[in-house]
Each structure stands twice: as structure tokens, then as C-alpha cells.
Design an enzyme around this catalytic site. Structure first.
Site, PDB file in Angstrom:
ATOM      1  CD  GLU A   1      -2.932  -1.267   2.256  1.00  7.30           C
ATOM      2  OE1 GLU A   1      -2.601  -0.773   3.356  1.00  7.30           O
ATOM      3  OE2 GLU A   1      -4.001  -1.874   2.077  1.00  7.30           O
TER       4      GLU A   1
ATOM      5  CB  ALA B   1      -7.842  -4.070  12.846  1.00  9.82           C
TER       6      ALA B   1
HETATM    7  C1  LIG Z   1       0.782   0.445   9.078  1.00  9.00           C
HETATM    8  C2  LIG Z   1      -0.171  -0.627   9.532  1.00  9.00           C
HETATM    9  C3  LIG Z   1      -1.229  -0.978   8.716  1.00  9.00           C
HETATM   10  C4  LIG Z   1      -2.122  -1.972   9.118  1.00  9.00           C
HETATM   11  N1  LIG Z   1      -3.157  -2.281   8.291  1.00  9.00           N
HETATM   12  C5  LIG Z   1      -4.075  -3.192   8.687  1.00  9.00           C
HETATM   13  C6  LIG Z   1      -5.204  -3.480   7.880  1.00  9.00           C
HETATM   14  O1  LIG Z   1      -5.364  -2.925   6.780  1.00  9.00           O
HETATM   15  N2  LIG Z   1      -6.105  -4.384   8.336  1.00  9.00           N
HETATM   16  C7  LIG Z   1      -5.947  -5.000   9.552  1.00  9.00           C
HETATM   17  O2  LIG Z   1      -6.792  -5.803   9.937  1.00  9.00           O
HETATM   18  N3  LIG Z   1      -4.879  -4.767  10.339  1.00  9.00           N
HETATM   19  C8  LIG Z   1      -3.949  -3.863   9.942  1.00  9.00           C
HETATM   20  N4  LIG Z   1      -2.864  -3.606  10.730  1.00  9.00           N
HETATM   21  C9  LIG Z   1      -2.709  -4.371  11.987  1.00  9.00           C
HETATM   22  C10 LIG Z   1      -3.577  -3.779  13.071  1.00  9.00           C
HETATM   23  O3  LIG Z   1      -3.337  -2.394  13.158  1.00  9.00           O
HETATM   24  C11 LIG Z   1      -3.250  -4.445  14.404  1.00  9.00           C
HETATM   25  O4  LIG Z   1      -3.461  -5.823  14.286  1.00  9.00           O
HETATM   26  C12 LIG Z   1      -4.150  -3.888  15.502  1.00  9.00           C
HETATM   27  O5  LIG Z   1      -3.877  -2.515  15.682  1.00  9.00           O
HETATM   28  C13 LIG Z   1      -3.933  -4.627  16.820  1.00  9.00           C
HETATM   29  O6  LIG Z   1      -4.757  -4.044  17.781  1.00  9.00           O
HETATM   30  P1  LIG Z   1      -4.289  -3.997  19.308  1.00  9.00           P
HETATM   31  O7  LIG Z   1      -5.443  -3.433  20.070  1.00  9.00           O
HETATM   32  O8  LIG Z   1      -3.736  -5.305  19.706  1.00  9.00           O
HETATM   33  O9  LIG Z   1      -3.076  -2.992  19.317  1.00  9.00           O
HETATM   34  P2  LIG Z   1      -2.956  -1.500  18.814  1.00  9.00           P
HETATM   35  O10 LIG Z   1      -4.097  -1.122  17.964  1.00  9.00           O
HETATM   36  O11 LIG Z   1      -1.586  -1.373  18.253  1.00  9.00           O
HETATM   37  O12 LIG Z   1      -3.036  -0.648  20.158  1.00  9.00           O
HETATM   38  C14 LIG Z   1      -2.093  -0.749  21.187  1.00  9.00           C
HETATM   39  C15 LIG Z   1      -2.208   0.482  22.050  1.00  9.00           C
HETATM   40  O13 LIG Z   1      -1.459   0.284  23.239  1.00  9.00           O
HETATM   41  C16 LIG Z   1      -0.810   1.482  23.591  1.00  9.00           C
HETATM   42  N5  LIG Z   1       0.346   1.150  24.427  1.00  9.00           N
HETATM   43  C17 LIG Z   1       1.399   0.373  24.106  1.00  9.00           C
HETATM   44  N6  LIG Z   1       2.251   0.263  25.147  1.00  9.00           N
HETATM   45  C18 LIG Z   1       1.708   0.989  26.158  1.00  9.00           C
HETATM   46  C19 LIG Z   1       2.113   1.272  27.490  1.00  9.00           C
HETATM   47  N7  LIG Z   1       3.238   0.762  28.021  1.00  9.00           N
HETATM   48  N8  LIG Z   1       1.345   2.092  28.240  1.00  9.00           N
HETATM   49  C20 LIG Z   1       0.195   2.614  27.732  1.00  9.00           C
HETATM   50  N9  LIG Z   1      -0.245   2.371  26.486  1.00  9.00           N
HETATM   51  C21 LIG Z   1       0.502   1.565  25.698  1.00  9.00           C
HETATM   52  C22 LIG Z   1      -0.429   2.079  22.245  1.00  9.00           C
HETATM   53  O14 LIG Z   1      -0.224   3.474  22.337  1.00  9.00           O
HETATM   54  C23 LIG Z   1      -1.636   1.725  21.382  1.00  9.00           C
HETATM   55  O15 LIG Z   1      -2.607   2.754  21.369  1.00  9.00           O
HETATM   56  C24 LIG Z   1      -1.951  -2.615  10.362  1.00  9.00           C
HETATM   57  C25 LIG Z   1      -0.879  -2.253  11.192  1.00  9.00           C
HETATM   58  C26 LIG Z   1       0.000  -1.271  10.775  1.00  9.00           C
HETATM   59  C27 LIG Z   1       1.133  -0.883  11.680  1.00  9.00           C
END
Ligand SMILES: Cc1cc2nc3c(=O)[nH]c(=O)nc-3n(C[C@H](O)[C@H](O)[C@H](O)COP(=O)(O)OP(=O)(O)OC[C@H]3O[C@@H](n4cnc5c(N)ncnc54)[C@H](O)[C@@H]3O)c2cc1C
Length: 436
Positions: free
Chosen positions: A188, A334
Site C-alpha cells: 500500500e 485489527a
Molecule cells: C501500518 C499498519 C497498517 C495496518 N493495516 C491493517 C489493515 O489494513 N487491516 C488490519 O486488519 N490490520 C492492519 N494492521 C494491523 C492492526 O493495526 C493491528 O493488528 C491492531 O492494531 C492490533 O490491535 P491492538 O489493540 O492489539 O493494538 P494497537 O491497535 O496497536 O493498540 C495498542 C495500544 O497500546 C498502547 N500502548 C502500548 N504500550 C503501552 C504502554 N506501556 N502504556 C500505555 N499504552 C501503551 C499504544 O499506544 C496503542 O494505542 C496494520 C498495522 C499497521 C502498523
């Protein structure tokens, strides 16, 4: 359900109903998993605190558009307080979690007293991984956070400014942009970079030979979009090459330097911009929590997403080593995090009612990747597949639906319409003071 009778007691933090303190839920991380869990607990007789190091939620699927000037950072980063504002029992805290005392059931943060919990949801996501390749952490920019995206945008625009001022820099790779990793993010980003350069920067920089700019995508396996079908992989390769991207398959990056990238086939690409999308690993929190981890660093969980021996602690999203019913690890996506968030919210409510939890079952509703204007691949269950314009329209629609907040959806839609009609990228601003 929690109504107007609830209020925050004494220290301003504990919620009570009729003078009785409510059980406390602490959610670490306001990403896809954490926000979904918090919203699913909204209105329940629980005192919920969601903690994040940032005061915003990052819609990471659109980060590449921020990096290529198609969207502004605010467009895809609604404030966490705004998201939970309608839920009277959910409080947002901006703080970095640096320790957890599982015995005392307290989350320790960098900017205030510890936050006690009865139920804990760990949703801290993943970080970029350099796989130990020399120079990656020093000289390559990952695309994982909002700060990374604005840094990439500034770096690309700065390189054009530098080459415009001194065209001799083009021979040293000033206009060569190397992207490592041929997964959805790399594909992308390359498609969008190529369009930005050809359709916008070529007109902005009137006296620069922008034809000499190159986008190089390096992927160590023999295919792009490894988890997609061969047809979608071939389509992505064709569409990227049509856009002028130099795709190099089956070759690994061996080292990254300030002014070059070295490949395993002994070629060297002069460049001062390497963008790393080649891999992620679980948040390092998994290391310091002292909980059992997999080889990939994720926290081992039971089928109901609780930590073995700690039924009050749940782990979801990229941080969790959750598996499907055949024992296969779930992908870091996500929808996995969001469905996990909804599952733990249901589990906490069940346990509060004295019922047992159920195993988490992920329902795969498909995956998508866009290559550029009217080019995307979408793969749905039952082998349903779209490519080209239909795939692109499905991609646009789905991302709009999943963006949080009406305002963000409207702003993104207007930006997309403007960019489509005018071939424009309106956010070409250098914001960082990165002078390298
Ligand atoms: C560039 C990119 C593109 C992507 N595109 C897609 C897509 O098109 N489709 C898809 O399904 N998935 C996509 N993904 C993957 C998807 O974003 C992740 O699988 C998803 O965000 C995971 O969700 P999560 O809640 O586990 O973590 P996240 O959404 O990463 O959230 C983690 C949160 O924890 C917080 N955090 C971390 N450490 C600490 C701490 N010590 N103290 C306080 N807060 C903390 C962070 O600030 C963050 O807000 C993409 C990822 C990236 C990087």
C-alpha cells in the site's frame, strides 16, 4: 445498567452506585482491541479505566496515507476521551504503563498513583521488529505509529526539497525510496508513494527531473501479499510495476546504512530513505511482565484469552498468542483484536454474574489490500475475491465504516473525493524537525 445514579467517589476515581463501589476494570492500550472492549463495557455496572500512552486512537490501516500526504494525522486519530465520553462508567487516562503488580492487582503508571483493578485487559499491541538486521533500527523508519507516518512524510518531502536545491544529490539516492517488506503495508505504501511522486510532486517541483525518482520494494520471499491467493499476489505485482515501482522479490536486506541498502544478492541501492514494514513483534511489555511468552514474544493465553493461573487477567490483539480452533496462531489484524475486545467484555460480564467464560472464536470476514487508485484486492470467505475497481471500492467503504467517529469519516471521505477528482495530496507539510 448504569444510569445517572452513578458517581465518582472520594478520590474522584472510584465509581459507586448507591454507595457501593463497582468492580474495577483496567484496560491497557486504546488500540483496536482496547477501545472495542471499553465500548462493549459502556453502561455495565463496572468502573472502567482505559489507559494509553497517547490521548488518541490510531487507525493504523490508513497510516500509509498520512505518510504519503493523502490524509492529515488528526483525520485518523480520534481522541480517546472523545470516544468514551458517552459512556458514564468509562474513564480515559493518558499514561504509560511501566509495571503491573499481579499480586496486589495494581497497574503502575508513569504519571500518578497505581490504578487498582479487579479485572485487567492487556491490549498494548505490537512494535516494529528489525529481526537483528544491522542498521535497521538506526537508519530505517518503521511504519507503525502516527509519529512514524509523519516522519516518513517529512523525510520524503525533505528529500525532494534537498534534490531540488542540489540536483547532484539525486545520484547519491536522494530520490530513491526503499520499502522493506511486501506485505499489505509495504504494497500500500509503495503504490501511494508512486502516485504521490508521479501525479503531485512532479508538478510541484518544476525544475527537478522527477522521472529519476524511484520507489523500490524489497521482499525476501518470492511473492507479494504472502497470505493472499496467487491471483491477488500476481495482480498486486502487476499493478505496482505498472505504477513504476521497482519490485525485487526473493532477496533479503542484509544491512541498512545512512546512505545505502545492501541486499543479499550483493547489490547495493544508494538511498537515504529506507522504510521498514517487514515485521512486527509483540509489545516489549510482554518481556517485563514475566508472563509466559511464545517464540514470537506474544503472551500465552488460554482459549478464553485469560493468562494461565490468572483468571482475572485477559490479553487480546497483537499482544496475545491466541489460536484458532485448529491450534493455528491468529494473525495480527485489527478484526482479531476487535473481536477479542468484545469477547473479553462479554467474559467479564459473565464472570460478574457468576457464570463461566467461553472460548474465543475468531470469525474471519476477509482481508484486503489496496495498491492505488482503482486497484485493490479483497478476499472474503467462501473464496469470494474482488480485484481492480470493485476491490478498491470495497476497500474504501470498509475502511470508512471502521473508522471511529462521524467527523473522521466525513473528513476522510471529503479528502478522498478531493484527491480522486483533483489528483491531489493536500497534506504536503513538513512537520518534524528531522534534518537528516
Ligand atoms: C501500518 C499498519 C497498517 C495496518 N493495516 C491493517 C489493515 O489494513 N487491516 C488490519 O486488519 N490490520 C492492519 N494492521 C494491523 C492492526 O493495526 C493491528 O493488528 C491492531 O492494531 C492490533 O490491535 P491492538 O489493540 O492489539 O493494538 P494497537 O491497535 O496497536 O493498540 C495498542 C495500544 O497500546 C498502547 N500502548 C502500548 N504500550 C503501552 C504502554 N506501556 N502504556 C500505555 N499504552 C501503551 C499504544 O499506544 C496503542 O494505542 C496494520 C498495522 C499497521 C502498523
Amino acid at each position: 445498567m448504569l444510569g445517572g445514579r452513578s458517581k465518582r467517589a472520594g478520590d474522584g476515581r472510584r465509581l459507586t452506585v448507591g454507595g457501593v463501589k463497582l468492580p474495577q476494570v483496567v484496560i491497557v492500550g486504546a488500540g483496536f482491541g482496547g477501545i472495542t472492549a471499553a465500548k462493549a463495557l459502556g453502561g455495565a455496572p463496572l468502573d472502567v479505566t482505559i489507559v494509553d500512552q497517547h490521548n488518541f486512537h490510531t487507525f493504523s490501516p490508513l497510516l500509509y496515507q498520512v505518510a504519503t500526504a493523502g490524509l492529515a494525522s488528526d483525520d485518523i486519530a480520534p481522541s480517546v476521551r472523545g470516544i468514551v465520553q458517552p459512556d458514564p462508567n468509562v474513564e480515559a487516562r493518558m499514561a504509560t504503563v511501566h509495571a503491573i503488580d499481579f499480586e496486589r492487582r495494581e497497574v503502575q503508571v508513569d504519571n500518578g498513583p497505581s490504578i487498582p483493578y479487579d479485572w485487567l485487559v492487556l491490549a498494548a499491541g505490537a512494535v516494529s521488529s528489525d529481526f537483528g538486521i544491522p542498521g535497521v533500527s538506526e537508519h530505517a523508519i518503521p511504519l507503525k505509529t502516527m509519529a512514524d507516518a509523519t516522519r516518513i512524510r517529512s523525510r520524503v518531502l525533505r528529500r525532494f526539497e534537498a534534490a531540488n536545491a542540489n540536483p547532484a544529490l539525486v545520484d547519491q539516492g536522494a530520490l530513491t525510496f526503499v520499502v522493506a517488506g511486501g506485505g499489505p503495508t509495504g504494497v500500500e505504501l509503495c503504490g501511494a508513494l508512486a502516485e504521490l511522486i508521479e501525479k503531485v510532486l512532479a508538478k510541484d517541483f518544476k525544475h527537478l527531473d522527477v522521472n529519476r525518482a524511484q520507489v523500490v520494494l524489497v521482499e525476501m520471499t518470492d511473492v507479494l501479499l504472502g497470505t493472499f491467493s496467487p491471483r491477488s499476489q500476481a495482480e498486486a505485482l502487476r499493478d505496482l510495476r505498472q505504477r513504476g515501482v521497482d519490485v525485487r522479490l526473493g532477496v533479503a536486506i542484509q544491512a541498512v546504512e545512512m546512505s545505502a541498502v545492501h541486499l543479499a544478492d550483493n547489490t547495493t541501492i544508494p538511498t537515504t530513505t529506507t522504510i521498514w514494514t517487514a515485521g512486527v513483534k509483540a509489545n516489549p511489555m510482554a518481556d517485563w511482565l514475566g508472563l509466559e511468552q511464545t517464540e514470537r514474544g506474544e503472551i500465552v493465553v488460554l482459549p478464553d484469552l485469560t493468562v494461565p493461573g490468572r483468571p482475572e487477567v485477559f490479553v487480546i490483539g497483537d499482544l496475545a498468542a491466541a489460536k484458532d480452533r485448529h491450534g493455528k496462531p491468529l494473525p495480527q489484524l485489527a478484526p482479531v483484536a476487535m473481536q477479542g475486545g468484545r469477547h473479553v467484555a462479554r467474559s467479564i460480564k459473565r464472570r460478574e454474574r457468576g457464570q463461566s467464560t467461553r472460548p474465543f472464536r475468531y470469525i474471519n470476514k476477509g482481508t484486503m489490500a489496496t495498491i492505488g487508485r482503482r486497484a485493490a484486492v479483497a478476499e472474503l470467505p467462501f473464496r469470494i475475491r474482488f480485484g481492480g475497481t470493485l476491490g478498491w471500492l470495497s476497500w474504501l467503504g470498509l475502511h470508512l465504516v471502521f473508522l471511529i467517529g462521524f467527523r473522521n469519516r466525513v473528513v476522510v471521505l471529503v479528502n478522498w473525493a478531493w484527491n480522486y477528482v483533483k489528483w491531489d495530496r493536500g497534506n504536503r507539510v513538513i512537520l518534524t524537525d528531522d534534518t537528516d
